[in-house]
Design a protein around this motif. Structure first.
Motif, PDB file in Angstrom:
ATOM      1  N   CYS A   1      35.940 -31.858  51.364  1.00 45.42           N
ATOM      2  CA  CYS A   1      37.031 -31.822  50.267  1.00 45.42           C
ATOM      3  C   CYS A   1      36.563 -32.589  49.067  1.00 45.42           C
ATOM      4  CB  CYS A   1      38.304 -33.045  50.984  1.00 45.42           C
ATOM      5  SG  CYS A   1      39.411 -33.164  49.834  1.00 45.42           S
TER       6      CYS A   1
ATOM      7  N   SER B   1      31.711 -26.163  55.093  1.00 47.71           N
ATOM      8  CA  SER B   1      32.571 -25.866  55.988  1.00 47.71           C
ATOM      9  C   SER B   1      31.861 -24.966  57.178  1.00 47.71           C
ATOM     10  CB  SER B   1      33.811 -24.829  55.418  1.00 47.71           C
ATOM     11  OG  SER B   1      34.488 -25.693  54.656  1.00 47.71           O
TER      12      SER B   1
ATOM     13  N   ASP C   1      35.450 -33.591  57.141  1.00 41.41           N
ATOM     14  CA  ASP C   1      36.442 -32.753  56.540  1.00 41.41           C
ATOM     15  C   ASP C   1      36.615 -33.492  55.147  1.00 41.41           C
ATOM     16  OD1 ASP C   1      36.699 -30.551  58.232  1.00 41.41           O
ATOM     17  OD2 ASP C   1      38.751 -31.213  58.974  1.00 41.41           O
TER      18      ASP C   1
ATOM     19  N   SER D   1      38.772 -23.470  54.807  1.00 38.39           N
ATOM     20  CA  SER D   1      39.284 -24.620  55.526  1.00 38.39           C
ATOM     21  C   SER D   1      40.594 -25.269  54.534  1.00 38.39           C
ATOM     22  CB  SER D   1      38.659 -25.644  56.242  1.00 38.39           C
ATOM     23  OG  SER D   1      37.714 -26.309  55.124  1.00 38.39           O
ATOM     24  N   LYS D   2      41.296 -25.876  55.326  1.00 43.64           N
ATOM     25  CA  LYS D   2      42.301 -26.920  54.656  1.00 43.64           C
ATOM     26  C   LYS D   2      41.613 -27.821  53.909  1.00 43.64           C
ATOM     27  CE  LYS D   2      46.434 -29.335  53.971  1.00 43.64           C
ATOM     28  NZ  LYS D   2      47.398 -28.751  53.207  1.00 43.64           N
ATOM     29  N   ALA D   3      40.804 -28.463  54.443  1.00 44.17           N
ATOM     30  CA  ALA D   3      39.870 -29.601  53.405  1.00 44.17           C
ATOM     31  C   ALA D   3      39.301 -28.981  52.175  1.00 44.17           C
ATOM     32  CB  ALA D   3      38.612 -30.214  54.472  1.00 44.17           C
ATOM     33  N   THR D   4      38.629 -27.735  52.519  1.00 48.39           N
ATOM     34  CA  THR D   4      37.958 -27.263  51.307  1.00 48.39           C
ATOM     35  C   THR D   4      39.131 -26.753  50.276  1.00 48.39           C
ATOM     36  OG1 THR D   4      36.457 -26.213  52.794  1.00 48.39           O
ATOM     37  CG2 THR D   4      36.874 -24.866  50.418  1.00 48.39           C
TER      38      THR D   4
ATOM     39  N   LYS E   1      29.657 -27.187  58.956  1.00 46.29           N
ATOM     40  CA  LYS E   1      30.430 -27.925  59.933  1.00 46.29           C
ATOM     41  C   LYS E   1      30.765 -27.194  61.168  1.00 46.29           C
ATOM     42  CE  LYS E   1      34.928 -30.192  61.033  1.00 46.29           C
ATOM     43  NZ  LYS E   1      36.191 -30.437  60.587  1.00 46.29           N
TER      44      LYS E   1
ATOM     45  N   LEU F   1      42.729 -36.684  55.690  1.00 41.30           N
ATOM     46  CA  LEU F   1      41.385 -36.319  55.939  1.00 41.30           C
ATOM     47  C   LEU F   1      40.491 -37.252  56.056  1.00 41.30           C
ATOM     48  CD1 LEU F   1      41.135 -33.056  53.636  1.00 41.30           C
ATOM     49  CD2 LEU F   1      41.372 -32.925  56.143  1.00 41.30           C
TER      50      LEU F   1
ATOM     51  N   ASP G   1      39.320 -37.119  59.883  1.00 45.11           N
ATOM     52  CA  ASP G   1      38.061 -36.446  59.991  1.00 45.11           C
ATOM     53  C   ASP G   1      37.195 -36.417  58.676  1.00 45.11           C
ATOM     54  OD1 ASP G   1      35.863 -34.491  60.104  1.00 45.11           O
ATOM     55  OD2 ASP G   1      36.894 -33.197  61.419  1.00 45.11           O
TER      56      ASP G   1
END
Length: 652
Positions: free
Chosen positions: A468, A491, A464, A202-205, A494, A457, A461
């Motif tokens: 991160c 992720s 998220d 994911s973007k956060a990861t 989630k 983030l 969220d």
């Protein structure tokens, strides 16, 4: 119910005024979808999963010759734009190709050292892969070559098992083998249209992972910036910092002065280009300028700068074949496969994200599956020609875009410049100091620390943001691959959390309308006396059916307590709005049946509103609708309230 006192007073003062506008409104029957065979449903479902873009639509109603040409253009995008290529486009591509080559040459040498590979491998990897991509790739602006994150991951994973100083041939062979398996994995995802696999990053990861990796990469470069000879090979922050201060006696003032001087120069040029995008060429030319100036300086002072380590001899000539160095058996095969898959996923994610970013700026589309095949085949070919993992680099692509690239010919021009360097200019790099390469790497990766995205983030969220942070600190304190693994696990957790604990809402009527919305979102939405209207915002299946049953019964209990506290009309009916229930399985059907029986024992009626086509079909085939009766399913919540209210009024 979580409703404040002001809201309760508002409800009490208006409850008596809640009416359905037209009690004689027409009640529509909920229709079953048209009958389809099992084979037809399976074919449509498979098509939606694996072919959402319908790649074969362009072949419809075409002649055989036209289909052949379209297939050729699909497999080799170069045939789409090559017939219309002209000198104007060539001029733009020539300028951009030469510009990114000035960045690619020093970066290639630097990133190879980051992967603990000979510097020449970085230049090899900037020659063959761009040529392959120019034939197969669909992005016009992607600048192909080695990248920092994939280099770091490959170097850290292989170095855990193999010493690149004691067994350099084995280490190099495993790097090529890992590249081969990375390419096979990437191409397979494209051919089988399984690109959704990389969506688990994911973007956060990625924000946390790349930020942590950038910090580790930068700290590792302290070895070069300080002139340390005996430095730890570990990639965690604590061993790195211990090694930095433990080897203080190896610090070289000459190296420190030269390194930080060029680091300041590189960071300044980067800042100038960020502040004024039209001056992009300043930061693009800075790495090569630093290499040239530092090489000249060390050469002129070679008799007095013995403490400054230099690259040394680099062999001239094009890429030698390396297919004979690939390992397909032996004790290290599993390590090569694991390294290849992880670096393959990371490089694929970066390459596709970069390609789509610049495609959106120029209003054209990048086919994700074709990109996977292009990058995969590029790495397979690279593994057989002394190259390690390559993909689309953000820094190179940004320079390529700003320099005015129009097609992938810019990659061909860049490869040609690298070829000239390989054939004729290798001796000139002998006195290039390693400290400048360290400064180039730090400048390149510092932009990967995206604190603005991390702050966003946190605001948007929190879960998220947690993913991160775990990714960031996992990379810093545990290891690069394990940090990535922790982030992926979070992720996935989630996803499971959303799947197994879906959202349920209490709906109220917007006065004067037939609309029903969340009472906690819309202050004006009021409860309808004797009704509890609930909405489920997810499919209902085995993973969440028990939770939904328990949560709905809790809503019923809380509603009864609320009614008792406010002397409201007794609860008689629960309406389940199924608008957002996109699917249901046998466990979900059993839950609805059991829930209806439990509520019936408490003299409460359960009614379904607006089940979508496939849900309605399963309700019908399971015979559950028989237990709900004729008045158990309605097209809308409004119709359900109106019809049931009229039935109650008609009763003596």
């Amino acid at each position: 119910m979580g409703v404040n006192s002001n809201r309760v007073e508002h409800f009490d003062s208006h409850e008596s005024t809640i009416k359905i506008q037209d009690e004689t409104m027409q009640i529509h029957a909920v229709q079953l979808p048209p009958h389809r065979t099992t084979l037809h449903k399976l074919r449509q479902r498979v098509s939606e999963i694996f072919f959402p873009d319908d790649p074969l639509y362009r072949f419809k109603n075409q002649t055989c010759f036209k289909k052949f040409l379209l297939a050729l253009q699909y497999l080799f995008p170069i045939f789409q734009w090559a017939p219309n290529y002209n000198l104007t486009l060539l001029r733009s591509d020539l300028i951009s190709g030469l510009t990114i080559s000035s960045l690619a040459i020093p970066q290639g040498i630097s990133y190879a050292k980051l992967a603990n590979l000979p510097p020449i491998i970085g230049l090899y990897s900037s020659f063959v892969p761009p040529l392959i991509y120019s034939l197969l790739g669909s992005s016009r602006h992607l600048g192909v070559g080695p990248v920092s994150i994939a280099s770091l991951v490959m170097g850290s994973m292989l170095s855990e098992k193999i010493s690149y100083t004691q067994e350099p041939i084995l280490y190099l062979g495993l790097a090529f083998t890992a590249t081969f398996f990375a390419g096979v994995f990437q191409a397979s995802l494209g051919i089988l249209r399984l690109g959704f696999v990389i969506d688990f990053l994911s973007k956060a990861t990625l924000v946390g992972f790349t930020g942590g990796a950038a910090v580790i990469v930068s700290l590792q470069q302290l070895k070069g910036l300080l002139g340390i000879v005996h430095f730890t090979s570990k990639m965690q922050i604590i061993p790195v910092m211990i090694s930095v201060f433990k080897q203080r006696h190896e610090w070289s003032w000459q190296t420190i002065l030269l390194g930080f001087g060029f680091l300041v120069f590189l960071l300044t040029t980067r800042h100038i280009s960020l502040r004024k995008p039209k001056l992009f060429w300043v930061s693009a030319a800075a790495p090569l300028t630093s290499v040239i100036l530092s090489t000249i300086l060390v050469f002129l002072l070679r008799n007095t700068t013995h403490q400054i380590s230099v690259i040394g001899h680099l062999p001239k000539g094009v890429n030698p074949p390396s297919a004979n160095m690939l390992y397909f058996n032996g004790p290290y095969l599993a390590l090569a496969i694991k390294t290849g898959i992880i670096t393959g996923i990371l490089s694929l994610t970066e390459g596709i994200a970069v390609g789509r970013t610049f495609a959106s700026l120029k209003n054209y589309q990048v086919d994700g599956n074709k990109e996977m095949m292009a990058i995969g085949l590029m790495n397979i070919a690279g593994s057989c020609s002394s190259c390690y993992v390559t993909t689309g680099s953000f820094s190179r692509s940004a320079v390529n875009y700003n320099a005015g690239a129009q097609t992938t010919v810019s990659n061909i021009i860049m490869a040609a410049a690298v070829l000239v360097t390989l054939l004729f200019l290798m001796p000139l790099f002998y006195y290039t100091p390693n400290v400048v390469l360290a400064a180039i790497i730090i400048t390149a990766v510092i932009g990967l620390i995206d604190y603005q995205s991390a702050y966003k983030l946190w605001k948007v969220d929190k879960l998220d943001f947690l993913a991160c942070l775990c990714s960031f600190f996992g990379v810093l304190f545990i290891s690069v691959p394990l940090g990535l693994g922790i982030a992926v696990i979070i992720s996935v957790f989630k996803i499971l959390l959303h799947v197994t604990r879906p959202n349920t809402l209490v709906l109220g009527n917007i006065p004067g309308t037939q609309m029903f919305h969340n009472i906690n979102q819309y202050i004006e939405a009021l409860r309808v006396p004797s009704f509890l209207i609930l909405a489920v915002e997810s499919p209902i299946y085995f993973a969440n059916s028990t939770y939904l049953q328990e949560r709905i019964l809790r809503w019923v209990r809380e509603e009864e307590e609320h009614i008792k506290a406010n002397n409201g009309a007794p609860l008689k009916c629960i309406i389940l709005d199924m608008t957002a229930v996109t699917a249901i399985d046998t466990s979900g059907l059993d839950t609805l049946c059991e829930l209806r029986k439990m509520l019936e024992k408490r003299s409460l009626e359960l009614v379904l509103a607006n089940p979508i086509g496939n849900v309605m079909e399963k309700l019908h085939k399971s015979n559950i609708l028989d237990s709900f009766g004729l008045k158990g399913v309605y097209l809308t919540v409004g119709e359900a309230v109106a019809d049931i209210s009229s039935i109650w009024k008609a009763q003596p």
